[in-house]
Design a protein around this motif. Structure first.
Motif, PDB file in Angstrom:
ATOM      1  N   LYS A  21      15.545  33.663  59.037  1.00  0.00           N
ATOM      2  CA  LYS A  21      16.820  34.009  59.681  1.00  0.00           C
ATOM      3  C   LYS A  21      16.568  34.682  61.027  1.00  0.00           C
ATOM      4  O   LYS A  21      17.237  34.373  62.026  1.00  0.00           O
ATOM      5  N   ALA A  22      15.608  35.599  61.074  1.00  0.00           N
ATOM      6  CA  ALA A  22      15.303  36.300  62.323  1.00  0.00           C
ATOM      7  C   ALA A  22      14.797  35.324  63.383  1.00  0.00           C
ATOM      8  O   ALA A  22      15.087  35.490  64.583  1.00  0.00           O
ATOM      9  N   ALA A  23      14.047  34.299  62.959  1.00  0.00           N
ATOM     10  CA  ALA A  23      13.554  33.296  63.906  1.00  0.00           C
ATOM     11  C   ALA A  23      14.709  32.499  64.508  1.00  0.00           C
ATOM     12  O   ALA A  23      14.710  32.190  65.709  1.00  0.00           O
ATOM     13  N   VAL A  24      15.709  32.173  63.674  1.00  0.00           N
ATOM     14  CA  VAL A  24      16.895  31.471  64.188  1.00  0.00           C
ATOM     15  C   VAL A  24      17.640  32.359  65.182  1.00  0.00           C
ATOM     16  O   VAL A  24      18.078  31.897  66.251  1.00  0.00           O
ATOM     17  N   MET A  25      17.775  33.634  64.836  1.00  0.00           N
ATOM     18  CA  MET A  25      18.471  34.562  65.735  1.00  0.00           C
ATOM     19  C   MET A  25      17.746  34.669  67.076  1.00  0.00           C
ATOM     20  O   MET A  25      18.380  34.764  68.137  1.00  0.00           O
ATOM     21  N   ALA A  26      16.408  34.647  67.041  1.00  0.00           N
ATOM     22  CA  ALA A  26      15.640  34.690  68.293  1.00  0.00           C
ATOM     23  C   ALA A  26      15.894  33.432  69.119  1.00  0.00           C
ATOM     24  O   ALA A  26      16.035  33.487  70.350  1.00  0.00           O
ATOM     25  N   VAL A  92      14.329  21.876  56.015  1.00  0.00           N
ATOM     26  CA  VAL A  92      13.072  21.413  55.429  1.00  0.00           C
ATOM     27  C   VAL A  92      12.096  22.580  55.431  1.00  0.00           C
ATOM     28  O   VAL A  92      11.929  23.247  56.460  1.00  0.00           O
ATOM     29  N   ILE A  93      11.458  22.834  54.302  1.00  0.00           N
ATOM     30  CA  ILE A  93      10.542  23.975  54.184  1.00  0.00           C
ATOM     31  C   ILE A  93       9.110  23.470  54.074  1.00  0.00           C
ATOM     32  O   ILE A  93       8.812  22.606  53.246  1.00  0.00           O
ATOM     33  N   LYS A  94       8.223  24.020  54.905  1.00  0.00           N
ATOM     34  CA  LYS A  94       6.821  23.621  54.909  1.00  0.00           C
ATOM     35  C   LYS A  94       5.919  24.835  54.710  1.00  0.00           C
ATOM     36  O   LYS A  94       6.315  25.970  54.980  1.00  0.00           O
ATOM     37  N   ALA A  95       4.704  24.565  54.232  1.00  0.00           N
ATOM     38  CA  ALA A  95       3.704  25.615  54.048  1.00  0.00           C
ATOM     39  C   ALA A  95       2.829  25.700  55.288  1.00  0.00           C
ATOM     40  O   ALA A  95       2.239  24.706  55.698  1.00  0.00           O
ATOM     41  N   ILE A 124      16.039  30.946  51.579  1.00  0.00           N
ATOM     42  CA  ILE A 124      15.688  30.504  52.935  1.00  0.00           C
ATOM     43  C   ILE A 124      16.743  29.548  53.474  1.00  0.00           C
ATOM     44  O   ILE A 124      17.220  29.680  54.610  1.00  0.00           O
ATOM     45  N   THR A 125      17.128  28.579  52.649  1.00  0.00           N
ATOM     46  CA  THR A 125      18.114  27.579  53.078  1.00  0.00           C
ATOM     47  C   THR A 125      19.440  28.246  53.443  1.00  0.00           C
ATOM     48  O   THR A 125      20.031  27.947  54.495  1.00  0.00           O
ATOM     49  N   ALA A 127      19.972  31.460  54.287  1.00  0.00           N
ATOM     50  CA  ALA A 127      19.831  32.355  55.438  1.00  0.00           C
ATOM     51  C   ALA A 127      19.816  31.582  56.755  1.00  0.00           C
ATOM     52  O   ALA A 127      20.429  32.000  57.742  1.00  0.00           O
ATOM     53  N   VAL A 128      19.128  30.443  56.761  1.00  0.00           N
ATOM     54  CA  VAL A 128      19.030  29.638  57.983  1.00  0.00           C
ATOM     55  C   VAL A 128      20.356  28.934  58.268  1.00  0.00           C
ATOM     56  O   VAL A 128      20.845  28.939  59.409  1.00  0.00           O
ATOM     57  N   THR A 129      20.951  28.352  57.243  1.00  0.00           N
ATOM     58  CA  THR A 129      22.190  27.587  57.421  1.00  0.00           C
ATOM     59  C   THR A 129      23.323  28.464  57.935  1.00  0.00           C
ATOM     60  O   THR A 129      24.158  28.017  58.740  1.00  0.00           O
ATOM     61  N   GLU A 130      23.359  29.719  57.484  1.00  0.00           N
ATOM     62  CA  GLU A 130      24.410  30.649  57.930  1.00  0.00           C
ATOM     63  C   GLU A 130      24.416  30.834  59.445  1.00  0.00           C
ATOM     64  O   GLU A 130      25.470  31.066  60.041  1.00  0.00           O
ATOM     65  N   CYS A 131      23.232  30.744  60.074  1.00  0.00           N
ATOM     66  CA  CYS A 131      23.115  31.054  61.504  1.00  0.00           C
ATOM     67  C   CYS A 131      23.164  29.823  62.411  1.00  0.00           C
ATOM     68  O   CYS A 131      23.432  29.945  63.603  1.00  0.00           O
ATOM     69  N   LEU A 132      22.842  28.675  61.842  1.00  0.00           N
ATOM     70  CA  LEU A 132      22.732  27.464  62.661  1.00  0.00           C
ATOM     71  C   LEU A 132      24.102  26.900  63.034  1.00  0.00           C
ATOM     72  O   LEU A 132      25.052  26.975  62.238  1.00  0.00           O
TER      73      LEU A 132
END
Length: 369
Positions: A21-26, A92-95, A124-125, A127-132
């Protein structure tokens, strides 16, 4: 004066979701030093952000894992997320570095996928979707720089998770000193054995027993798992996962407790090791002096030379038979159980006939010794 309340922490799953989420905000040009993410149960969790910055086509962020007062090996570890924004909605989540990949069936995540459990995936899904923006998606790569090194101190190599740690956490919160959580972390070993097609499984209380079972006795590594002190808990789950037979394989100090009907073998929960040995020696006709010497011993290792000196070594097979009977009774006859008792050096002290049958079926090299 009352005891200080133990401080709760956050799971690796919460850290990964917060970093994403913080990465999306950045990327959005709105960097934050603290944010909130939802647990799988819908509880809002507040997480400090160590750092975040935009990158070409996305963003990066890091969270420092805080396990609270739990003795977690990942406490203080840096958990990072890189986000690359896509024009296709979805996450999509990767290692990345230090996050493992699943190589064996039977876990909550399919073979070939990053070892990110369903709870953290949902976090994760969300948190990311909320910001995109609604027309955008993201590829999320989770990394733990120290992960590969730390993973050697976990069960991941046994579970077939290679390359690093797992991203775990069913609630997002670490309950300090949670014995229940540790017990439950052992259970996936059984599901892996089941998924590999075994109906016989070998339970070793610790790594020494596990190594002896595999390296000295030739039992298949894929079928040998560690139970720690929670033998009863693991027997119950062997039933749950459809195992047919269990081979208890361990040092006298642990197995003798099972012979006495003790299924949580930590020394602060119950002991009775020397009393049990003494009782079965007496039952087999040992003289009073032998019983007194056993009771004066401090460890089962110290008792072994006494047993040998009085020519009472048959007591080991009696103890093995008794451990098997008590274990079978513990699960109401839903499992067939055999037992092998070994020394720390890997020599077999005693075993029962059921152990010979199970070991033979699994292809061990013990034979008739």
């Amino acid at each position: 004066m009352s005891d200080k309340e133990m401080r709760k922490g956050i799971t690796t799953g919460t850290c990964a979701a917060a970093a994403a989420k913080a990465a999306v905000m950045a990327w959005l040009g709105q960097p934050v030093t603290v944010l909130q993410v939802f647990s799988p149960q819908g509880v809002l969790l507040t997480v400090p952000v160590a750092e975040s910055w935009p990158v070409a086509g996305g963003g990066m962020a890091a969270i420092i894992k805080d396990a609270g007062d739990d003795p977690d090996i990942t406490n203080g570890v840096r958990i990072m997320a890189e986000i690359i924004i896509t024009d296709k909605p979805g996450v999509v989540i990767k290692a990345g570095i230090g996050v493992g990949t699943v190589t064996k069936p039977g876990l909550a995540v399919p073979v070939g996928e990053p070892a990110v459990n369903p709870g953290p995936r949902s976090m994760i899904t969300r948190a990311v979707t909320e910001c995109l923006p609604t027309d955008k998606g993201a590829v999320v790569t989770i990394s733990i720089p120290e992960g590969e090194k730390l993973a050697t101190r976990t069960l991941n190599p046994i579970l077939g998770i290679v390359g690093g740690l797992s991203i775990i956490g069913t609630t997002g919160i670490v309950e300090p000193m949670s014995e229940e959580a540790f017990k439950n972390s052992l259970v996936p070993q059984i599901s892996v054995v089941q998924a590999l097609g075994y109906t016989d499984i070998v339970f070793a209380p610790g790594k020494i027993g596990q190594d002896i079972a595999i390296n000295r006795c030739g039992l298949p590594a894929a079928a040998v798992i560690q139970t720690s002190n929670f033998i009863g808990h693991m027997l119950e789950n062997a039933v749950k996962y459809g195992m047919r037979r269990v081979l208890l394989f361990g040092h006298l100090g642990k197995i003798v407790k099972v012979s006495a009907g003790i299924f949580h073998t930590h020394n602060r929960m119950a002991d009775a090791r020397l009393e049990t040995i003494a009782a079965y020696m007496a039952l087999n006709g040992a003289p009073q002096t032998a019983i007194e010497e056993i009771m004066a011993s401090t460890t089962t290792e110290a008792a072994m030379p006494i047993i040998a000196r009085y020519n009472m070594t048959e007591v080991y097979s009696v103890l093995a038979e008794r451990a098997s009977a008590r274990a079978k009774r513990y699960v109401f006859g839903d499992l067939t159980v055999g037992t092998v008792i070994v020394t720390l050096q890997g020599d077999i002290l005693g075993l029962d006939e059921t152990a010979r049958e199970i070991g033979g079926h699994l292809g061990w090299n013990v034979g008739t010794r």
